[in-house]
Design an enzyme around this catalytic site. Sequence first.
Site, PDB file in Angstrom:
ATOM      1  N   HIS A  12       0.810  -1.225   0.000  1.00 58.96           N
ATOM      2  CA  HIS A  12       0.000   0.000   0.000  1.00 58.96           C
ATOM      3  C   HIS A  12       0.852   1.289   0.000  1.00 58.96           C
ATOM      4  O   HIS A  12       0.512   2.258   0.686  1.00 58.96           O
ATOM      5  CB  HIS A  12      -0.987  -0.014   1.186  1.00 58.96           C
ATOM      6  CG  HIS A  12      -0.329   0.000   2.542  1.00 58.96           C
ATOM      7  ND1 HIS A  12      -0.837  -0.668   3.631  1.00 58.96           N
ATOM      8  CD2 HIS A  12       0.789   0.607   2.983  1.00 58.96           C
ATOM      9  CE1 HIS A  12      -0.050  -0.468   4.676  1.00 58.96           C
ATOM     10  NE2 HIS A  12       0.943   0.306   4.301  1.00 58.96           N
ATOM     11  N   HIS A  59      -1.412   5.016   9.636  1.00 58.11           N
ATOM     12  CA  HIS A  59      -0.032   5.535   9.694  1.00 58.11           C
ATOM     13  C   HIS A  59       0.045   6.913  10.349  1.00 58.11           C
ATOM     14  O   HIS A  59       0.876   7.724   9.980  1.00 58.11           O
ATOM     15  CB  HIS A  59       0.561   5.634   8.296  1.00 58.11           C
ATOM     16  CG  HIS A  59       0.673   4.342   7.553  1.00 58.11           C
ATOM     17  ND1 HIS A  59      -0.403   3.673   7.051  1.00 58.11           N
ATOM     18  CD2 HIS A  59       1.763   3.601   7.212  1.00 58.11           C
ATOM     19  CE1 HIS A  59       0.006   2.572   6.424  1.00 58.11           C
ATOM     20  NE2 HIS A  59       1.309   2.509   6.519  1.00 58.11           N
ATOM     21  N   HIS A 193       9.962  -4.251   3.997  1.00 55.96           N
ATOM     22  CA  HIS A 193      10.491  -2.907   3.771  1.00 55.96           C
ATOM     23  C   HIS A 193      10.890  -2.248   5.088  1.00 55.96           C
ATOM     24  O   HIS A 193      10.358  -2.566   6.139  1.00 55.96           O
ATOM     25  CB  HIS A 193       9.538  -2.007   2.971  1.00 55.96           C
ATOM     26  CG  HIS A 193       8.207  -1.666   3.577  1.00 55.96           C
ATOM     27  ND1 HIS A 193       7.266  -2.596   3.924  1.00 55.96           N
ATOM     28  CD2 HIS A 193       7.639  -0.461   3.856  1.00 55.96           C
ATOM     29  CE1 HIS A 193       6.178  -1.990   4.380  1.00 55.96           C
ATOM     30  NE2 HIS A 193       6.374  -0.688   4.361  1.00 55.96           N
ATOM     31  N   GLU A 240       4.095  -4.988   8.680  1.00 56.36           N
ATOM     32  CA  GLU A 240       2.733  -4.855   8.140  1.00 56.36           C
ATOM     33  C   GLU A 240       2.188  -6.195   7.625  1.00 56.36           C
ATOM     34  O   GLU A 240       0.993  -6.320   7.373  1.00 56.36           O
ATOM     35  CB  GLU A 240       2.709  -3.807   7.019  1.00 56.36           C
ATOM     36  CG  GLU A 240       2.914  -2.396   7.550  1.00 56.36           C
ATOM     37  CD  GLU A 240       2.983  -1.336   6.456  1.00 56.36           C
ATOM     38  OE1 GLU A 240       2.932  -0.144   6.801  1.00 56.36           O
ATOM     39  OE2 GLU A 240       3.111  -1.679   5.256  1.00 56.36           O
TER      40      GLU A 240
HETATM   41  C1  DHB Z   1       6.250   3.271   1.874  1.00 54.73           C
HETATM   42  C2  DHB Z   1       5.684   2.045   2.219  1.00 54.73           C
HETATM   43  C3  DHB Z   1       4.629   1.991   3.140  1.00 54.73           C
HETATM   44  O1  DHB Z   1       4.042   0.823   3.569  1.00 54.73           O
HETATM   45  C4  DHB Z   1       4.114   3.146   3.683  1.00 54.73           C
HETATM   46  O2  DHB Z   1       3.048   3.056   4.507  1.00 54.73           O
HETATM   47  C5  DHB Z   1       4.680   4.380   3.346  1.00 54.73           C
HETATM   48  C6  DHB Z   1       5.741   4.443   2.438  1.00 54.73           C
HETATM   49  C7  DHB Z   1       7.354   3.354   0.859  1.00 54.73           C
HETATM   50  O3  DHB Z   1       7.920   2.325   0.461  1.00 54.73           O
HETATM   51  O4  DHB Z   1       7.653   4.468   0.420  1.00 54.73           O
HETATM   52 FE    FE Z   2       2.610   1.191   5.292  1.00 57.13          FE
END
Ligand code: DHB
Ligand code: FE
Length: 294
Positions: A12, A59, A193, A240
Amino acid sequence: MAEILGGFFSSHVPAIGGAIARKAQAEPYWSPFFDAWPPVREWLGKVKPTTIVAFYNDHGLNFFLDKMPTFAVGAAPSYANADEGWGLPLFPTVQGHPELSWHIIEQLVEDEFDITTCQEMLCDHALSIPMVLAWPDHAPAPVRVVPITINTVQHPLPSAKRCLALGRSVAKALANWGADERIVVMGTGGLSHQLDGERAGFMNPEYDAFCLDNLSKDPDALTRHSVHEIVELAGTQGVEILNWIAARGAMGQTASEVSRTYHIPISNTAASVLVLETEAGQRAGQAKETAAAA
Ligand code: DHB
Ligand code: FE
């Protein structure tokens, strides 16, 4: 009778919203992600959900660090998107389903989940972007939504085992919901990530493949790791995956894979889109194909 037809799962990243706004879907950077969606939409067209039960993390738009519910369930008539500071255009408001929300809340409390109930709730990119990808030509989307948020932001976070159990309690609620309802679950976030700190940019295709391989057949395998192990394996924001685990739990016991994509990177994230269906979803798809052939 309520039927649980399956689920779709997606990363997302806010930049996806920027790509939609710029109509950049066909650009080489973006096409591996956007090309995942026609099969999702085709599947949704077959199973025709009336209702989405959505698992994601907020977030900082709706809950900030000063007040952070571990699990929150929306029970509002609608959920508006609002400016999160990413420079994105606002996404369409999604329609709520307060009666089903309260039914789910009753079951969760009976099963001893100490949740927060929200009769007003904003939704951020984690809900609004996958909804727009699933129904790009509709504003609002032609479904009602029950949003369930999981704290993946501020430690201590709930364990994977607890998230799977939460999803299974939701499945129980859906199974005994008496009204006619065609339900699809949605889980958003991940995959691996890390946005900040020494390991910023960290991704882990091996762990992501472990998650994708086991979600359909053996979701309990994903509960073997503690939250801290998941941070190690997936990155600080890769936790997540808890949203996907809870959503999988809400599908009930059996799930088979309909489509899956995995692509590195979108922004800082290993991006995946997955569709799983239940036996009820399979029957609905077959009925549609038989009708088309007749
Ligand atoms: C990114 C990924 C995320 O899950 C998020 O909530 C905000 C930014 C990203 O990879 O930039
Ligand atoms: Fe996120």
